[in-house]
Design a protein around this motif. Structure first.
Motif, PDB file in Angstrom:
ATOM      1  N   THR A 134       0.836  -1.213   0.000  1.00 42.48           N
ATOM      2  CA  THR A 134       0.000   0.000   0.000  1.00 42.48           C
ATOM      3  C   THR A 134       0.862   1.251   0.000  1.00 42.48           C
ATOM      4  N   LEU A 135       1.932   1.264   0.820  1.00 44.22           N
ATOM      5  CA  LEU A 135       2.837   2.411   0.890  1.00 44.22           C
ATOM      6  C   LEU A 135       3.503   2.659  -0.463  1.00 44.22           C
ATOM      7  N   VAL A 136       4.006   1.589  -1.074  1.00 45.10           N
ATOM      8  CA  VAL A 136       4.682   1.722  -2.381  1.00 45.10           C
ATOM      9  C   VAL A 136       3.715   2.264  -3.422  1.00 45.10           C
ATOM     10  N   ASP A 137       2.512   1.719  -3.440  1.00 50.60           N
ATOM     11  CA  ASP A 137       1.524   2.131  -4.443  1.00 50.60           C
ATOM     12  C   ASP A 137       1.092   3.579  -4.231  1.00 50.60           C
ATOM     13  N   ASP A 138       0.888   3.966  -2.971  1.00 52.08           N
ATOM     14  CA  ASP A 138       0.443   5.334  -2.697  1.00 52.08           C
ATOM     15  C   ASP A 138       1.548   6.356  -2.990  1.00 52.08           C
ATOM     16  N   LEU A 139       2.772   6.059  -2.592  1.00 51.37           N
ATOM     17  CA  LEU A 139       3.877   6.996  -2.857  1.00 51.37           C
ATOM     18  C   LEU A 139       4.073   7.192  -4.350  1.00 51.37           C
ATOM     19  N   HIS A 140       3.862   6.148  -5.124  1.00 54.29           N
ATOM     20  CA  HIS A 140       4.021   6.258  -6.578  1.00 54.29           C
ATOM     21  C   HIS A 140       2.830   6.968  -7.220  1.00 54.29           C
ATOM     22  N   THR A 141       1.619   6.570  -6.820  1.00 53.39           N
ATOM     23  CA  THR A 141       0.411   7.094  -7.477  1.00 53.39           C
ATOM     24  C   THR A 141       0.067   8.503  -7.004  1.00 53.39           C
ATOM     25  N   ASP A 142       0.100   8.719  -5.681  1.00 54.93           N
ATOM     26  CA  ASP A 142      -0.368  10.000  -5.138  1.00 54.93           C
ATOM     27  C   ASP A 142       0.726  11.054  -5.045  1.00 54.93           C
ATOM     28  N   ASP A 143       1.979  10.591  -4.807  1.00 55.20           N
ATOM     29  CA  ASP A 143       3.045  11.571  -4.568  1.00 55.20           C
ATOM     30  C   ASP A 143       4.143  11.552  -5.622  1.00 55.20           C
ATOM     31  N   GLY A 144       4.048  10.612  -6.598  1.00 52.63           N
ATOM     32  CA  GLY A 144       5.010  10.600  -7.697  1.00 52.63           C
ATOM     33  C   GLY A 144       6.410  10.186  -7.333  1.00 52.63           C
ATOM     34  N   HIS A 145       6.556   9.415  -6.260  1.00 52.86           N
ATOM     35  CA  HIS A 145       7.884   8.953  -5.856  1.00 52.86           C
ATOM     36  C   HIS A 145       8.105   7.510  -6.338  1.00 52.86           C
ATOM     37  N   ARG A 146       9.288   7.293  -6.877  1.00 50.04           N
ATOM     38  CA  ARG A 146       9.673   5.950  -7.360  1.00 50.04           C
ATOM     39  C   ARG A 146      10.338   5.199  -6.213  1.00 50.04           C
ATOM     40  N   ILE A 147       9.802   4.000  -5.918  1.00 46.90           N
ATOM     41  CA  ILE A 147      10.355   3.165  -4.857  1.00 46.90           C
ATOM     42  C   ILE A 147      11.158   2.026  -5.508  1.00 46.90           C
ATOM     43  N   VAL A 148      12.418   1.928  -5.087  1.00 48.80           N
ATOM     44  CA  VAL A 148      13.325   0.928  -5.670  1.00 48.80           C
ATOM     45  C   VAL A 148      13.529  -0.211  -4.674  1.00 48.80           C
ATOM     46  N   LEU A 149      13.445  -1.436  -5.195  1.00 46.42           N
ATOM     47  CA  LEU A 149      13.702  -2.636  -4.401  1.00 46.42           C
ATOM     48  C   LEU A 149      15.035  -3.237  -4.867  1.00 46.42           C
ATOM     49  N   THR A 150      15.938  -3.457  -3.940  1.00 53.40           N
ATOM     50  CA  THR A 150      17.226  -4.086  -4.283  1.00 53.40           C
ATOM     51  C   THR A 150      17.526  -5.181  -3.267  1.00 53.40           C
ATOM     52  N   GLY A 151      18.309  -6.134  -3.687  1.00 53.03           N
ATOM     53  CA  GLY A 151      18.693  -7.214  -2.774  1.00 53.03           C
ATOM     54  C   GLY A 151      19.848  -8.033  -3.337  1.00 53.03           C
ATOM     55  N   ILE A 152      20.503  -8.758  -2.456  1.00 51.66           N
ATOM     56  CA  ILE A 152      21.606  -9.637  -2.849  1.00 51.66           C
ATOM     57  C   ILE A 152      21.413 -10.986  -2.162  1.00 51.66           C
ATOM     58  N   ILE A 153      21.253 -12.023  -2.968  1.00 50.62           N
ATOM     59  CA  ILE A 153      21.180 -13.378  -2.418  1.00 50.62           C
ATOM     60  C   ILE A 153      22.597 -13.856  -2.143  1.00 50.62           C
ATOM     61  N   ASP A 154      22.823 -14.352  -0.940  1.00 49.88           N
ATOM     62  CA  ASP A 154      24.130 -14.904  -0.570  1.00 49.88           C
ATOM     63  C   ASP A 154      24.173 -16.364  -1.000  1.00 49.88           C
ATOM     64  N   LYS A 155      24.635 -16.588  -2.232  1.00 47.46           N
ATOM     65  CA  LYS A 155      24.695 -17.954  -2.749  1.00 47.46           C
ATOM     66  C   LYS A 155      25.600 -18.842  -1.902  1.00 47.46           C
ATOM     67  N   SER A 156      26.686 -18.271  -1.397  1.00 46.25           N
ATOM     68  CA  SER A 156      27.625 -19.063  -0.598  1.00 46.25           C
ATOM     69  C   SER A 156      26.936 -19.645   0.634  1.00 46.25           C
ATOM     70  N   ALA A 157      26.078 -18.839   1.283  1.00 45.55           N
ATOM     71  CA  ALA A 157      25.370 -19.320   2.468  1.00 45.55           C
ATOM     72  C   ALA A 157      24.411 -20.452   2.109  1.00 45.55           C
ATOM     73  N   ILE A 158      23.728 -20.308   0.976  1.00 40.51           N
ATOM     74  CA  ILE A 158      22.797 -21.353   0.551  1.00 40.51           C
ATOM     75  C   ILE A 158      23.563 -22.618   0.180  1.00 40.51           C
ATOM     76  N   GLU A 159      24.697 -22.451  -0.502  1.00 45.58           N
ATOM     77  CA  GLU A 159      25.512 -23.615  -0.875  1.00 45.58           C
ATOM     78  C   GLU A 159      26.001 -24.355   0.361  1.00 45.58           C
ATOM     79  N   THR A 160      26.354 -23.602   1.404  1.00 46.53           N
ATOM     80  CA  THR A 160      26.772 -24.230   2.658  1.00 46.53           C
ATOM     81  C   THR A 160      25.622 -25.031   3.265  1.00 46.53           C
ATOM     82  N   GLU A 161      24.410 -24.483   3.184  1.00 47.57           N
ATOM     83  CA  GLU A 161      23.227 -25.207   3.689  1.00 47.57           C
ATOM     84  C   GLU A 161      23.025 -26.509   2.907  1.00 47.57           C
ATOM     85  N   LEU A 162      23.236 -26.442   1.587  1.00 49.57           N
ATOM     86  CA  LEU A 162      23.052 -27.641   0.764  1.00 49.57           C
ATOM     87  C   LEU A 162      24.120 -28.685   1.076  1.00 49.57           C
ATOM     88  N   VAL A 163      25.341 -28.248   1.334  1.00 49.25           N
ATOM     89  CA  VAL A 163      26.401 -29.188   1.710  1.00 49.25           C
ATOM     90  C   VAL A 163      26.027 -29.933   2.981  1.00 49.25           C
TER      91      VAL A 163
END
Length: 593
Positions: free
Chosen positions: A121-150
């Motif tokens: 709701t916040l993302v949609d309202d900031l974009h629609t009503d106030d014209g602000h662009r909300i950016v989503l970024t992230g980094i998957i830690d493949k090494s941590a997942i690989e350790t879990e699989l090991v």
């Protein structure tokens, strides 16, 4: 475990239609405009990060202009950035951002899906009503997942495998193309760790000197099959390292680890080129961004600087197949230095350029086989000599062990006969002169001679038998190696070794038998010595020839201790006991007198 990983990755991959997603060796980055995402996709990413924060290096939702961080990741999941919401207060906004912050914080621990509704709701309202662009970024830690699989593999294997997680073979191939061959090799092919390539996409499982499998199938891998692949990989890696000198921290890659997977992972073709040319070469080194392969076969030596990436692109599939065929010929005897030398000689005398090898496999094979025939003919006389030597060795072994054991038995028997002779001589003295005056000194003299001189001789014979056994072991190893240098089919080495071991076992048994009896005889003689000394002090006058001989014999035990203490049969307790008992009785006798 694999099901949870697959679900998290699926939630992130769902962004690809509206986001930029890039995968490297250790991480996967994703960036998207949050307002462009489907509601379920946004919910899925927030839920994935919140439920598995250790699998993500970073996560952020922020206003793009001005840059204001609103949501991020902590050790407990997705959290709000209160400073960011305070900065929103300074903007003239229509959106009720306070309600979004309060609602998210209220539900984040109990119902993350309900909390994510406030984010949407916040993302949609900031974009629609106030014209602000909300950016989503992230980094998957493949090494941590690989350790879990090991960790899903049996404990005994976890330190001996490396898991590499990729979206699909094309993503892996693209990364390989962007790296130098040394970086690729260093990343995937550790000396003692089996590489296991796991793909999010559906792919056929390969269980060989390396492993390829789909993420959804990783739980179906049998521990025994993985252990067999590990053993094959480590053995192949040892051969690759042994046969070639690798400079500049370059790591060997056993061709057997990449040839079986080249069809399911086409991106490893540069590694196939590197690995096969590497094991064919005498030395491999890095130079000017390329790899220098040097093939030496006296008196010919030539070197070729190669970029495996470029060569793999230039080679047709038939040429890669030809290169593999050449390796399969070489691999039949790659564990023998002589055959490696023959192969390199065949290459230097057949190919003008190392890169021509895939097109001249048959010529190289013919030359290689001719060299093998010549070598067998030239070494046939040496082989005959070695065969004769092994026959002579086994015949001599029988005689040497038998003679040594017989001699040792005879000396033990001689010692026993001497003791019996002493008893008979004493009986003669008693019967002839009808007194026992000379029995103690005579017997002490015989006992001193036996302990002082004869027991060390027998101990030396036991030592000689032990040394003979060690020499036999060395001789056998030498002759066996000589025969194996030519062929392992001429002799049944298992039967031959059984015969050798039986002779060695016989000598060990005779050695133990002699040592046990020698130990026992020493103790009996020491007890006899003490008894005779005590008899000399009690049965005769203090000032008498018998008492004097008794005292002298006990003093002589000091020499016995000094020169015999290093012998196997020597027991210090009996020597000390004999001296103490003898002089103790003498002291009592003196006090009584």
């Amino acid at each position: 475990m694999s099901t949870e990983v697959a679900e998290v990755l699926r939630q992130v991959r769902s962004l690809e239609a509206d986001a930029e997603v890039k995968t490297s060796l250790g991480d996967t980055w994703f960036t998207a405009t949050a307002s462009d995402l489907d509601r379920n996709d946004l919910f899925g990413v927030i839920e994935a990060v919140h439920n598995h924060p250790s699998w993500f290096r970073d996560f952020e939702l922020r206003c793009d202009s001005p840059t204001i961080r609103l949501f991020g990741k902590s050790g407990t999941g997705v959290v709000t950035h209160s400073e960011g919401f305070e900065e929103l207060d300074e903007l003239d906004l229509i959106t009720d951002h306070d309600r979004a912050e309060e609602g998210f914080n209220r539900y984040r621990d109990s119902n993350i899906e309900e909390a994510a509704e406030f984010v949407h709701t916040l993302v949609d309202d900031l974009h629609t009503d106030d014209g602000h662009r909300i950016v989503l970024t992230g980094i998957i830690d493949k090494s941590a997942i690989e350790t879990e699989l090991v960790s899903t593999f049996p404990n005994v294997l976890q330190n001996e495998i490396d898991v590499f997680l990729w979206p699909d073979p094309s993503a892996l191939g693209q990364w390989v193309e962007e790296q130098s061959i040394s970086e690729v090799v260093g990343a995937f092919f550790a000396f003692e760790k089996l590489p296991v390539f796991v793909f999010e996409s559906d792919i056929s499982t390969v269980l060989d000197v390396s492993i390829v499998t789909a993420l959804e199938d990783i739980d179906e891998l049998e521990g025994k099959d993985v252990a067999d692949s590990r053993d094959q990989y480590q053995e192949a890696m040892q051969r690759a390292r042994k046969g070639t000198v690798w400079h500049d921290n370059l790591s060997p890659v056993p061709p057997a680890a990449v040839i079986p997977i080249r069809d399911v992972i086409p991106g490893v073709r540069p590694v196939v080129v590197y690995s096969i040319f590497g094991v064919f070469s005498s030395t491999v080194e890095s130079t000017n961004g390329s790899i220098k392969f040097t093939v030496t076969s006296e008196p010919t030596t030539y070197a070729k600087e190669v970029n495996p990436h470029e060569v793999s692109r230039e080679y047709e599939s038939t040429e890669i197949t030809g290169l593999v065929a050449a390796y399969e010929i070489y691999a039949e005897h790659d564990d023998k230095a002589a055959f490696r030398d023959f192969w390199r000689l065949a290459i230097t005398n057949t190919c003008d350029d190392l890169l021509d090898l895939p097109n001249q496999v048959e010529e190289v094979r013919d030359y290689y086989e001719d060299l093998q025939v010549d070598a067998i003919e030239e070494n046939f006389d040496d082989l005959s000599d070695a065969v004769q030597q092994i026959h002579s060795f086994m015949t001599g072994l029988t005689s040497r062990v038998s003679d040594a054991a017989t001699q040792l038995s005879r000396q033990i028997q001689t010692l026993l006969f001497t003791l019996i002779g002493t008893i008979v001589a004493n009986l003669f003295l008693v019967l002839r002169w009808n007194n026992v005056t000379y029995v103690p000194p005579f017997s002490l003299f015989i006992v001193a001679i036996l302990i002082g001189f004869y027991l060390p001789l027998i101990q030396d014979r036991i030592k000689d038998l032990s040394e003979l056994r060690r020499e036999v072991e060395k001789d056998y190893e030498m002759y066996e190696a000589e025969i194996r240098r030519f062929s392992e089919q001429i002799f049944d080495f298992e039967e031959l070794e059984e015969r050798k071991d039986s002779y060695i076992g016989m000598s060990k048994k005779k050695e133990r038998w002699a040592q046990i009896r020698l130990d026992l005889i020493f103790r009996l003689l020491m007890v006899t010595w003490a008894g005779l000394a005590i008899w000399s002090f009690v049965g005769y006058a203090v000032v008498s020839m018998q008492a004097a001989v008794g005292v002298a014999s006990l003093i002589g035990l000091i020499g016995i201790h000094r020169y015999h203490s290093g012998k196997e049969y020597y027991d210090r307790r009996y020597t000390v006991g004999c001296v103490v008992a003898g002089f103790g009785v003498l002291a009592l006798r003196l006090l009584i007198v």
